[in-house]
Design a protein around this motif. Structure first.
Motif, PDB file in Angstrom:
ATOM      1  N   UNK A  69       0.817  -1.206   0.000  1.00 56.45           N
ATOM      2  CA  UNK A  69       0.000   0.000   0.000  1.00 56.45           C
ATOM      3  C   UNK A  69       0.851   1.256   0.000  1.00 56.45           C
ATOM      4  N   UNK A  70       2.090   1.139   0.501  1.00 59.38           N
ATOM      5  CA  UNK A  70       2.978   2.280   0.509  1.00 59.38           C
ATOM      6  C   UNK A  70       3.700   2.416  -0.813  1.00 59.38           C
ATOM      7  N   UNK A  71       4.896   2.941  -0.788  1.00 63.59           N
ATOM      8  CA  UNK A  71       5.635   3.219  -2.013  1.00 63.59           C
ATOM      9  C   UNK A  71       6.768   2.226  -2.141  1.00 63.59           C
ATOM     10  N   UNK A  72       6.451   1.058  -2.652  1.00 62.92           N
ATOM     11  CA  UNK A  72       7.443  -0.007  -2.754  1.00 62.92           C
ATOM     12  C   UNK A  72       7.543  -0.486  -4.184  1.00 62.92           C
ATOM     13  N   UNK A  73       8.752  -0.520  -4.725  1.00 61.30           N
ATOM     14  CA  UNK A  73       8.959  -1.229  -5.982  1.00 61.30           C
ATOM     15  C   UNK A  73      10.302  -1.900  -5.924  1.00 61.30           C
ATOM     16  N   UNK A  74      10.366  -3.091  -6.473  1.00 57.40           N
ATOM     17  CA  UNK A  74      11.552  -3.925  -6.332  1.00 57.40           C
ATOM     18  C   UNK A  74      12.471  -3.725  -7.522  1.00 57.40           C
ATOM     19  N   UNK A  75      13.637  -3.174  -7.274  1.00 59.31           N
ATOM     20  CA  UNK A  75      14.614  -2.984  -8.341  1.00 59.31           C
ATOM     21  C   UNK A  75      15.466  -4.243  -8.432  1.00 59.31           C
ATOM     22  N   UNK A  76      14.859  -5.306  -8.878  1.00 59.15           N
ATOM     23  CA  UNK A  76      15.540  -6.594  -8.940  1.00 59.15           C
ATOM     24  C   UNK A  76      15.180  -7.279 -10.231  1.00 59.15           C
ATOM     25  N   UNK A  77      15.624  -8.515 -10.391  1.00 61.07           N
ATOM     26  CA  UNK A  77      15.374  -9.239 -11.630  1.00 61.07           C
ATOM     27  C   UNK A  77      13.883  -9.489 -11.825  1.00 61.07           C
ATOM     28  N   UNK A 101      24.707   2.813  -1.470  1.00 58.35           N
ATOM     29  CA  UNK A 101      23.358   3.266  -1.823  1.00 58.35           C
ATOM     30  C   UNK A 101      23.214   4.749  -1.524  1.00 58.35           C
ATOM     31  N   UNK A 102      23.665   5.156  -0.336  1.00 60.49           N
ATOM     32  CA  UNK A 102      23.529   6.548   0.090  1.00 60.49           C
ATOM     33  C   UNK A 102      24.264   7.500  -0.838  1.00 60.49           C
ATOM     34  N   UNK A 103      25.384   7.068  -1.397  1.00 62.17           N
ATOM     35  CA  UNK A 103      26.144   7.924  -2.313  1.00 62.17           C
ATOM     36  C   UNK A 103      25.318   8.317  -3.519  1.00 62.17           C
ATOM     37  N   UNK A 104      24.753   7.339  -4.202  1.00 60.73           N
ATOM     38  CA  UNK A 104      23.981   7.644  -5.408  1.00 60.73           C
ATOM     39  C   UNK A 104      22.634   8.282  -5.080  1.00 60.73           C
ATOM     40  N   UNK A 105      22.131   8.037  -3.892  1.00 64.15           N
ATOM     41  CA  UNK A 105      20.877   8.657  -3.462  1.00 64.15           C
ATOM     42  C   UNK A 105      21.078  10.101  -3.037  1.00 64.15           C
ATOM     43  N   UNK A 151      24.103  -1.827  -6.072  1.00 66.23           N
ATOM     44  CA  UNK A 151      23.676  -0.889  -5.041  1.00 66.23           C
ATOM     45  C   UNK A 151      23.753   0.552  -5.527  1.00 66.23           C
ATOM     46  N   UNK A 152      24.744   0.873  -6.314  1.00 73.84           N
ATOM     47  CA  UNK A 152      24.777   2.219  -6.897  1.00 73.84           C
ATOM     48  C   UNK A 152      23.550   2.439  -7.770  1.00 73.84           C
ATOM     49  N   UNK A 153      23.190   1.435  -8.546  1.00 73.76           N
ATOM     50  CA  UNK A 153      22.021   1.550  -9.420  1.00 73.76           C
ATOM     51  C   UNK A 153      20.750   1.736  -8.600  1.00 73.76           C
ATOM     52  N   UNK A 154      20.591   0.942  -7.526  1.00 74.07           N
ATOM     53  CA  UNK A 154      19.396   1.072  -6.688  1.00 74.07           C
ATOM     54  C   UNK A 154      19.297   2.473  -6.092  1.00 74.07           C
TER      55      UNK A 154
END
Length: 738
Positions: free
Chosen positions: A21-29, A81-85, A128-131
């Protein structure tokens, strides 16, 4: 920013629906679950992806998929992750990831959640950079829509989206309140990722996430777990793998105050008690009376005689190899036509992990035995769950895993069977209540899973000019991978990679190379150990390389530079460490020794400065210089710390640490007879991290294998004779000196 607490990783229906219900999408295969919820009790705020949640106050929860055992991966991976975010690191909350392999699995281990081999940063770096970049793009898209501007007109600063032309700014916490998540993750191409020149976090040191809690004492290790109604368990295991208890005096054990029950297990005797000490006393009493069925292969094996047999087989060319591990060119032909052939033999003894935290786990099994919950420190969340499920004959989804900080791993907590966890599960199943199973240090040593013994016979072919044109090596070694991880052994087509990694001289310009394995199975419990096969194999190859240099009459570093002519990064680390150590300068009563290794594309050069007390045979290491190029160093200070740790570990295996086996059983018991490095033994260490603009490679154990050959080469330079076995104990030194 906080430490990494114990985390419970089954998802309730409500937690799952929060994610949906929240804002979730899986950046996976594509075959991964479309949605995955983060644990509501651990992460703060709204889940924008399975990796990132953002709270109204700007707290950014980032999942850490690797277990934290002191190596720093629990900080380095979320930091990527934090770097690219473009996240404000002071507002980041590091959260242990739930056990969902399709989302959080390690790409370097086929998607298992498994932390080993110094490959966490290497394997996760680009994903992780991509995510992180995808989450940033979603934030930008949402703000652009809300402000009715082009997305190209907005950018990010630390945890803020900025529209420069209007001066508007909005924090990530405010964006999360209205953000909508696309059905399909934004496409991020390699060129969309930050250039290294814009990094704010990668390549710059931050405080490790778990350190404050370690300092203030609130960090949770598995031994800290307390449950209502919990009792304690201790297990006397067969001294030899495969042995079973034939008989023991149960009545004496039950008379001990605090002992609640005695359990006969397939592999030993379990004691349940109201206190740990009563359980330990009961176990000691069982040891006094137990008789073992001598089932299992290892009974009768003697490591001293076994090593002699291994060495004889390696040296005897009529003994066939089990398989051709590595072949390049025609090494045998080069030996036949060589102007000079150099020969050398080396041996490496059994060694024990010696992690500071002995093994322990807490488990509670349902009364019906159809579900279980476990608290433990493990290198593999996947293996832990699978081991529990297999033991109880239940499905994986019936196992709830709570994994904690580890007091050292080094390969000891990453076996497929996770036997120390099984102890707690079987005892809890019997007691029908929570049980904490605890190993003493003596248990940990006696039931150690060891670095295998190996014997190496090497020959080198030199042409008339002295050029090294052929390399031929035979290794007789005790099996590892089929014992530690039979599943991966099958996947590797019966190749024992844990035993053999490091024999290939990939960086050196040697046209003809061969290494054959003579496979032996002693029945001894074996394991990967910090540096895996590299530690033994590079001891042999780099010590032998100095023998070749001596035969040719050339400087050892000059020989390595010659062989590294096609590896400029290798040349750079060699030249730099030589400069740091002032190579070539004579030291009164001391000598220098050099070694170089290419460990999974991490390039390491080392110089050891030693002295020798001839009457006692003790080698003293005064200084140790080391350079490491592990590509992009995500956290340079942590790489330095891990390199120092690797060196200390390598010193022990080089000089003092040795396990002996008699009649299949380990003879050592504790640190008084298994001598790890003391503070007085540790040399001055001079480390330089040569961060380069290459993908990150490993750092956690890469310097361990370089220590023994550097010391060995220094000893040969100082004493004029060569030691051919690790550890290089005083007794062996005195024998070599005559």
């Amino acid at each position: 920013m906080t430490g990494m607490p114990a985390a419970s990783f089954t998802l309730s229906r409500r937690q799952w629906m929060v994610g949906v219900a929240g804002l979730t999408f899986a950046f996976v295969s594509r075959d991964a679950p479309a949605f995955a919820a983060v644990q509501a009790s651990a992460a703060k705020g709204k889940a924008l992806t399975p990796w990132v949640s953002i709270a109204d106050d700007g707290t950014i929860s980032i999942m850490a998929p690797a277990t934290e055992m002191g190596q720093g991966s629990g900080t380095s991976l979320p930091l990527i992750v934090a770097e690219e975010l473009d996240a404000d690191w002071t507002k980041v909350l590091v959260v242990p990831a739930p056990v969902i392999e399709k989302i959080y699995g390690n790409p370097g281990f086929g998607g298992m959640m498994y932390t080993a081999g110094s490959n966490a940063v290497r394997s996760y770096y680009t994903p992780l950079r991509t995510f992180g970049a995808q989450v940033r793009r979603v934030l930008l898209d949402n703000v652009a829509r809300r402000w009715c501007v082009l997305v190209a007109e907005v950018t990010t600063e630390t945890s803020v989206v900025v529209h420069a032309s209007s001066g508007r700014r909005i924090g990530y916490g405010d964006i999360a309140a209205f953000a909508e998540t696309p059905q399909v993750a934004p496409e991020i191409k390699p060129g969309d990722l930050k250039p290294a020149s814009q990094f704010r976090l990668i390549g710059r040191d931050v405080l490790r996430a778990e350190l404050p809690n370690k300092v203030n004492g609130t960090a949770t290790y598995s031994i800290d777990v307390q449950l209502p109604g919990m009792i304690y368990g201790a297990v006397l295991r067969s001294p030899v793998e495969g042995g079973t208890p034939q008989s023991f005096d149960e009545t004496v054990i039950r008379k001990i105050a605090g002992v609640l029950d005695v359990v006969t297990l397939p592999y030993g005797v379990g004691v349940l008690a109201s206190t740990p000490w009563a359980a330990f006393d009961g176990k000691a009493e069982a040891e006094r009376s137990v008789k073992w069925n001598r089932t299992g292969k290892g009974w009768g094996f003697d490591s001293t005689k076994g090593m002699q047999a291994f060495a004889a087989d390696a040296r005897n060319l009529s003994v066939p190899v089990t398989n051709d591990w590595f072949k390049q060119g025609d090494a045998e032909a080069s030996l036949k036509t060589a102007a000079t052939v150099v020969e050398g033999e080396y041996r490496c003894d059994y060694a024990y992990h010696a992690q500071m935290e002995p093994l322990n786990a807490t488990a509670t099994v349902s009364p019906t035995g159809d579900s279980a919950e476990v608290w433990c420190g493990t290198q593999s969340q996947t293996m832990a769950i699978e081991a529990v499920a297999k033991t109880l004959g239940i499905s994986r989804d019936k196992v709830k895993l709570n994994y904690t900080l580890l007091g050292g791993g080094f390969g000891r907590r990453g076996h497929r069977d996770e036997e120390f966890i099984v102890d707690a599960v079987l005892l809890s199943q019997h007691a029908k209540r929570p049980v904490k199973s605890m190993w003493t240090r003596e248990d940990d040593v006696h039931n150690g899973r060891l670095r295998p013994i190996t014997a190496h016979y090497l020959r080198a072919a030199l042409d008339p000019s002295g050029k090294l044109v052929g390399w031929h090596q035979r290794i007789a070694g005790d099996r590892v991978t089929p014992y530690q991880d039979p599943v991966r052994y099958q996947m590797a087509k019966h190749k024992d990679f844990i035993l053999m990694l490091g024999v290939e001289l990939r960086s050196y310009d040697i046209a003809n190379q061969y290494c054959g394995l003579i496979y032996r199975d002693t029945g001894v419990r074996t394991s990967s150990l910090r540096g895996i096969g590299f530690t033994a194999n590079k001891f042999a190859t780099e010590a032998f390389m100095d023998e070749i240099a001596l035969k040719r009459g050339v400087d050892p570093i000059a020989l390595r530079l010659e062989l590294l002519k096609h590896t400029p990064r290798g040349q750079a680390v060699v030249r730099r460490v030589a400069d740091m150590a002032d190579w070539g300068k004579k030291r009164e009563g001391r000598a220098l020794g050099f070694a170089f290794i290419d460990y999974s594309d991490s390039l390491i050069g080392a110089v050891a400065e030693i002295s020798l007390d001839r009457p006692t045979g003790r080698i003293k290491v005064h200084n140790f210089w080391c350079t490491i190029d592990c590509g992009r160093a995500v956290q340079p200070d942590n790489v330095t710390a891990q390199t120092e740790s690797s060196i200390v570990y390598g010193l022990g295996m080089a000089l003092t640490e040795m396990i002996t086996v008699e009649d299949g059983a380990i003879q050592q018991s504790n640190f008084y007879d298994y001598e790890v490095m003391r503070m007085r033994d540790v040399p001055e260490m001079h480390i330089e991290v040569m961060s380069t603009d290459n993908p990150p490679t490993g750092a956690g154990q890469m310097a361990t294998p370089v220590v023994a050959p550097a010391i060995n080469n220094a000893f040969a330079a100082l004493a004029g004779v060569r030691l051919r076995e690790t550890p290089m104990t005083p007794e062996r030194v005195k024998r070599a000196l005559g």
